[in-house]
Design a protein around this motif. Structure first.
Motif, PDB file in Angstrom:
ATOM      1  N   THR A  49      -3.604   7.772 -14.431  1.00  0.00           N
ATOM      2  CA  THR A  49      -3.223   6.377 -14.647  1.00  0.00           C
ATOM      3  C   THR A  49      -1.952   6.305 -15.492  1.00  0.00           C
ATOM      4  N   LEU A  50      -1.928   7.102 -16.560  1.00  0.00           N
ATOM      5  CA  LEU A  50      -0.748   7.140 -17.428  1.00  0.00           C
ATOM      6  C   LEU A  50       0.465   7.661 -16.654  1.00  0.00           C
ATOM      7  N   LEU A  51       0.264   8.712 -15.864  1.00  0.00           N
ATOM      8  CA  LEU A  51       1.360   9.265 -15.070  1.00  0.00           C
ATOM      9  C   LEU A  51       1.900   8.225 -14.084  1.00  0.00           C
ATOM     10  N   SER A  52       0.989   7.440 -13.484  1.00  0.00           N
ATOM     11  CA  SER A  52       1.433   6.429 -12.521  1.00  0.00           C
ATOM     12  C   SER A  52       2.334   5.393 -13.189  1.00  0.00           C
ATOM     13  N   GLN A  53       2.021   5.047 -14.433  1.00  0.00           N
ATOM     14  CA  GLN A  53       2.854   4.062 -15.136  1.00  0.00           C
ATOM     15  C   GLN A  53       4.221   4.647 -15.494  1.00  0.00           C
ATOM     16  N   ILE A  54       4.250   5.928 -15.810  1.00  0.00           N
ATOM     17  CA  ILE A  54       5.533   6.594 -16.085  1.00  0.00           C
ATOM     18  C   ILE A  54       6.383   6.616 -14.821  1.00  0.00           C
ATOM     19  N   LEU A  55       5.740   6.936 -13.686  1.00  0.00           N
ATOM     20  CA  LEU A  55       6.460   6.979 -12.418  1.00  0.00           C
ATOM     21  C   LEU A  55       7.003   5.604 -12.032  1.00  0.00           C
TER      22      LEU A  55
ATOM     23  N   ASN B 276       0.808  -1.215   0.000  1.00  0.00           N
ATOM     24  CA  ASN B 276       0.000   0.000   0.000  1.00  0.00           C
ATOM     25  C   ASN B 276       0.848   1.275   0.000  1.00  0.00           C
ATOM     26  N   HIS B 277       1.535   1.549   1.112  1.00  0.00           N
ATOM     27  CA  HIS B 277       2.177   2.861   1.264  1.00  0.00           C
ATOM     28  C   HIS B 277       3.311   3.094   0.262  1.00  0.00           C
ATOM     29  N   GLU B 278       4.263   2.168   0.193  1.00  0.00           N
ATOM     30  CA  GLU B 278       5.374   2.356  -0.742  1.00  0.00           C
ATOM     31  C   GLU B 278       4.885   2.349  -2.181  1.00  0.00           C
ATOM     32  N   GLY B 279       3.972   1.416  -2.493  1.00  0.00           N
ATOM     33  CA  GLY B 279       3.431   1.359  -3.848  1.00  0.00           C
ATOM     34  C   GLY B 279       2.708   2.632  -4.236  1.00  0.00           C
ATOM     35  N   ALA B 280       1.931   3.182  -3.303  1.00  0.00           N
ATOM     36  CA  ALA B 280       1.199   4.423  -3.590  1.00  0.00           C
ATOM     37  C   ALA B 280       2.152   5.586  -3.808  1.00  0.00           C
ATOM     38  N   ARG B 281       3.233   5.641  -3.022  1.00  0.00           N
ATOM     39  CA  ARG B 281       4.201   6.728  -3.200  1.00  0.00           C
ATOM     40  C   ARG B 281       4.874   6.637  -4.571  1.00  0.00           C
ATOM     41  N   ILE B 282       5.232   5.414  -4.975  1.00  0.00           N
ATOM     42  CA  ILE B 282       5.882   5.226  -6.275  1.00  0.00           C
ATOM     43  C   ILE B 282       4.963   5.656  -7.411  1.00  0.00           C
ATOM     44  N   MET B 283       3.676   5.296  -7.312  1.00  0.00           N
ATOM     45  CA  MET B 283       2.744   5.547  -8.409  1.00  0.00           C
ATOM     46  C   MET B 283       2.079   6.913  -8.324  1.00  0.00           C
TER      47      MET B 283
END
Length: 939
Positions: free
Chosen positions: A460-466, A390-397
């Motif tokens: 969504t697109l930005l999250s994949q770039i991140l 949750n937390h680390e994944g959310a920060r990355i995305m």
């Protein structure tokens, strides 16, 4: 002599008690009856009743059977399910066969004869029942619609049910005495009560169960309350303030209702004119409101009240007068009588910490974490899901809203997920991906809103770039490969670990090794946050959606064909090896005869199991290889329970079960792969013939490859997680052994009822001084944030005992689906149409067969070939027996649950998410499972 005569006279007639007597103790009449007694004495309208007291049961047992029962109890091995079952059956049989003492018989029988004609409920009322936790599904038997002449027999059946397997195991695990009824927590009374021939039934909550507000919520329907409890209808809902003002009124269509006809609760079609009518008018609402508030004031806490209404006019459904607010000359003859059937505290924890305004859902846990969970395992896996998924994944995305939200809650031994976190994550999904299965995580009233929530595709697109920049292993084309690389390295670490003598390590070294293994497992969680949470769900929903839109695959047959027979599926490979062992056993007559003659393999000790296995060298070699490959697996994630390497009896039991069938899973898997290949060619050929067919087929093929990859990923991650959890279990057991030797805990396995911070405090750099401090304070420790506030100063052992009771009480029952502000509710509705029950279509096909309800994995040995397996949820360990079943019905799960995936693999029709399936259906019933439409028919 005079004194003796007075004692006899005082004692005479003490076995049967009138419900209206004052100050009846729970020790005398049990929890259920005591609540009704208090209401009756206070003047609330309770159906007529009497109680057969605990003294009656006590007298019968102590005069006639105590010695015999005590001997049987002494012979039971409480670690062995078969031993418990055999012992309990023996006790129940002697209770049912023994004649009652004459004085006891006469008193009970005279009270029965004085009852008016009609039908009665005969209910167990145990002293040990926790009155403040009425959501607990009762362990003891109760009987409805009983004629007068059968009441005595059912009273004895209630007494016998005090000795059913689950109740005896629960008392043993919770340290409640079985025979010493002088204890305040032992014994059973029986309540005999007139059945209400209800025209209208419902419930009143004096606190809103959805939001915890100080409002009164009333739900009602035509007929008996069973229609609401079983989910057959969605009831009418009325929300009122405490002054009686109607805030909300939601009248539902009520096509069916249960009515008491000839002594049976009969499902009846409601007249068309009444289906959409309000089941209550303002006059009755006012009376229910007033009664509810009076009960709340009487008990001192918000109440959950069950009630039923009888009308003198039996043609209620055609009576327009009752539904009108205007009075008429006939009102007096048609005035309804409201009976209070039960009142209990609204299932809530009154601590302020519960008022977090978070809607917690069990539904997501049903997919990933469905097992009953101990406090230690909640910490072991829960912190990893929170911190890394949750937390680390959310920060990355870049999901800023959920980077620090609380993800999990442990409630009644089940893990609940924060629905707001799930909702925010789903808002990044395109609309087509918000399937029925995903929306099922949320209450019905929120599902349409979430399904229509605007897609924020730019985010969504930005999250994949991140992800590509910050964590490239999270890219869809890399996650599976990265996981395989991690698994290869982790297995090397496991082999090194397995050579370590844990007992030779000091406390600091043991804790250091634990931290090392845990750290090595972090990558698992960092990769499943992509592979399971996004990649698997997204790609499979895309494929399923395209197949429906392009090829009209409405029954899911093409989808099932495309995702079965996948290479390198660890669960399927395990099942094949089970099948191979079963085949070897069939082809070894002497060993097969020897194992077949043993009724309860689970009751054998380790040396006896090893002796059986070693009696044939070929079988022994194959069995040992199986344990080497799969000994780290278990029937559950919960690390308190032994793994197969520690419990070879279970493995032998499954082999024995599979050996009764000549099905060859290795051959069946080859057929599945061939079918997948043919289906793939057919699908691509048909797509190519469509407009833009070449482009669509190429896109479909790319996404299909990813969908298949991440379905296999979904199964295989569990295989390697089991490796991680097995090693953690071994170290935690060693910690438990040490604490037991130091008399900090009573038993090694009690370690699983500590939270991590509590446990690891004993293994810190200076454990000896800490232990001295704790012992000096009678084992009192500071509670961590996971426990209820305000409990500081309690002994550690007392806290462990309380947590054990909580775990064992709820481990075999599913609590409601949602919690908010400490209040439970469950809005899932099971639709009925004639004899049809609706769930979710999980695996296509239709099968007609006999039902087999299985509530625990120990009961799988009763499964016969081609029966329909009905259970709450399945685990990979269950799937070994799927080759025997003809159909599958589960109470939980969606299209990507283990049960659904393996059902499609073996082409077994399956229907999931059938609320209350283990109660609706009975073993031996003939059913039709329609996996195409998600329907089960009673034949």
């Amino acid at each position: 002599m005079i004194l003796w005569a007075m004692i006899i006279m005082a004692d005479k007639g003490s076995y049967v008690i009138d419900l209206k007597e004052k100050d009846l103790s729970i020790e005398k009449i049990g929890g259920k009856a005591r609540n009704l007694s208090k209401m009756s004495f206070a003047g609330f309208n309770i159906p007529p009743a009497f109680i057969v007291s605990v003294d009656a049961y006590d007298s019968f047992i102590k005069k006639e059977l105590e010695g015999e029962i005590s001997e049987i109890l002494d012979s039971i091995d409480f670690e062995m399910e078969d031993s418990i079952s055999h012992g309990c059956l023996s006790i129940r049989n002697i209770i049912k066969s023994e004649e009652l003492p004459s004085d006891l018989f006469l008193e009970i029988n005279n009270n029965i004869m004085n009852l008016p004609d009609g039908y009665y409920a005969v209910r167990s009322s145990a002293v040990a029942e926790d009155l403040e936790d009425a959501s607990f599904a009762g362990q003891l038997d109760s009987f409805l619609n009983i004629k007068k002449e059968n009441i005595l027999e059912k009273i004895i059946d209630c007494w016998a049910s005090y000795w059913n397997d689950r109740a005896v195991k629960y008392r043993h695990d919770s340290s409640i005495g079985h025979l010493d009824t002088e204890l305040t927590s032992a014994g059973i009374a029986v309540l005999v009560q007139k059945m209400v021939n209800a025209d209208i039934s419902g419930v009143t909550f004096t606190a809103n169960p959805v939001n915890g507000r100080n409002e009164v919520v009333i739900e009602s329907t035509w007929g008996l309350g069973e229609a609401i409890a079983s989910g057959i209808v969605t009831p009418d809902i009325f929300v009122l303030n405490r002054e009686g003002k109607l805030i909300e009124k939601n009248i539902k269509t009520k096509k069916k209702g249960y009515f008491l006809i000839n002594g049976e609760n009969t499902l009846t079609t409601i007249d068309k004119a009444d289906r959409d009518e309000s089941s209550l008018n303002n006059i009755i609402l006012k009376e229910l409101l007033e009664t509810g508030i009076e009960l709340e004031e009487f008990f001192g806490v918000p109440q959950d009240i069950e009630w039923a209404i009888e009308c003198e006019d039996r043609e209620l459904n055609n009576d327009r007068e009752l539904k009108n607010d205007e009075k008429s000359d006939n009102d007096k003859t048609k005035k309804p009588t409201i009976y209070i059937l039960q009142s209990r505290p609204v299932t809530t924890l009154t601590d302020d910490a519960e008022n977090d305004d978070i809607l917690w859902t069990r539904a997501y846990g049903d997919e990933y974490w469905a097992d009953a969970t101990t406090p230690l395992f909640y910490d072991v896996m829960g912190k990893m899901l929170t911190d890394y998924v949750n937390h680390e994944g959310a920060r990355i995305m870049g999901y800023k809203e959920i980077t620090d939200s609380k993800l999990l809650k442990l409630h009644k031994s089940r893990v609940y997920f924060n629905s707001w976190v799930l909702e925010k994550a789903f808002s990044y999904y395109p609309k087509f991906a918000r399937s029925k299965e995903l929306l099922n995580y949320f209450p019905l009233k929120d599902q349409e809103r979430i399904s229509e929530y605007p897609s924020i595709l730019h985010k969504t697109l930005l999250s994949q770039i991140l992800v590509a920049i910050r964590d490239p292993d999270g890219m869809m084309h890399r996650t599976d490969k990265a996981y395989r690389e991690w698994a290869h390295g982790f297995m090397k670490k496991c082999r090194s670990f397995d050579e370590t003598d844990l007992e030779a390590l000091d406390d600091v070294e043991l804790l250091s090794l634990y931290n090392d293994i845990e750290t090595a497992g972090i990558k698992h969680y960092q990769l499943i946050r992509y592979g399971m949470v996004s990649h698997s769900i997204a790609t499979n929903l895309m494929i399923k959606n395209w197949l429906v839109e392009w090829l009209e695959d409405n029954d899911g047959t093409l989808y099932a064909g495309l995702i079965s027979g996948l290479d390198d599926n660890k669960t399927v490979e395990m099942n094949i090896h089970f099948s191979d062992l079963a085949k070897t056993l069939r082809e070894t007559p002497n060993l097969s005869l020897k194992i077949g003659s043993i009724d309860g393999i689970s009751s054998l000790d380790e040396s006896e199991i090893n002796e059986i296995i070693s009696s044939d060298s070929s079988f022994e070699k194959e069995f040992d290889q199986f344990i080497n490959d799969y000994g780290h697996r278990s029937n559950t994630r919960e690390i308190m329970y032994p793994r197969w390497g520690e419990d070879k009896a279970y493995v032998l039991e499954v082999i024995k079960l599979l050996s009764s069938s000549d099905l060859d899973l290795r051959k069946k898997e080859l057929e599945s792969r061939d079918n997948r290949s043919k289906t793939g060619k057919e699908v691509l050929s048909r797509i190519k013939k469509q407009r833009w067919g070449i482009f669509k087929a190429k896109l479909f093929g790319m996404v299909l490859n990813l969908a298949q990859t991440y379905l296999t990923f979904r199964e295989n991650q569990r295989f390697y997680l089991d490796h991680l959890l097995f090693r953690q279990r071994l170290m935690l057991l060693e910690m438990g052994r040490r604490l037991s030797l130091r008399e900090i805990i009573d038993d090694r396995d009690d370690v699983f009822f500590l939270y991590e911070s509590e446990l690891f405090a004993f293994f810190d750099i200076n454990p000896s001084s800490l232990e001295k401090s704790l012992k000096a304070e009678l084992n009192e420790i500071e509670l961590n944030e996971n426990t209820v506030s305000g409990m500081k100063g309690k002994k550690l052992k007392d806290k462990i005992l309380k947590r054990k009771k909580e775990f064992y009480r709820y481990k075999s029952s599913l609590p409601p689906k949602f919690i908010k502000n400490g209040i439970e509710f469950d809005d899932t509705v099971t639709e009925y149409n004639q004899n049809a029950v609706y769930g979710a279509a999980a695996s296509p096909g239709t099968f007609v067969g006999v039902a087999r309800v299985v509530e625990s994995i120990e009961e799988l040995s009763q499964l016969e070939d081609n029966e329909i397996l009905i259970t709450s949820n399945t685990d990979p360990a269950w799937t070994a027996v799927f080759s025997k079943v003809g159909g599958l019905i589960t109470e939980t799960g969606g299209i990507l649950s283990h049960g659904a995936v393996i059902s499609r693999e073996y082409r077994i029709p399956a229907v999931t998410a059938v609320k209350g399936a283990t109660k609706i259906f009975k073993t031996g019933e003939m059913l039709i499972v329609n996996g195409n439409d998600g329907v089960v028919y009673k034949k």
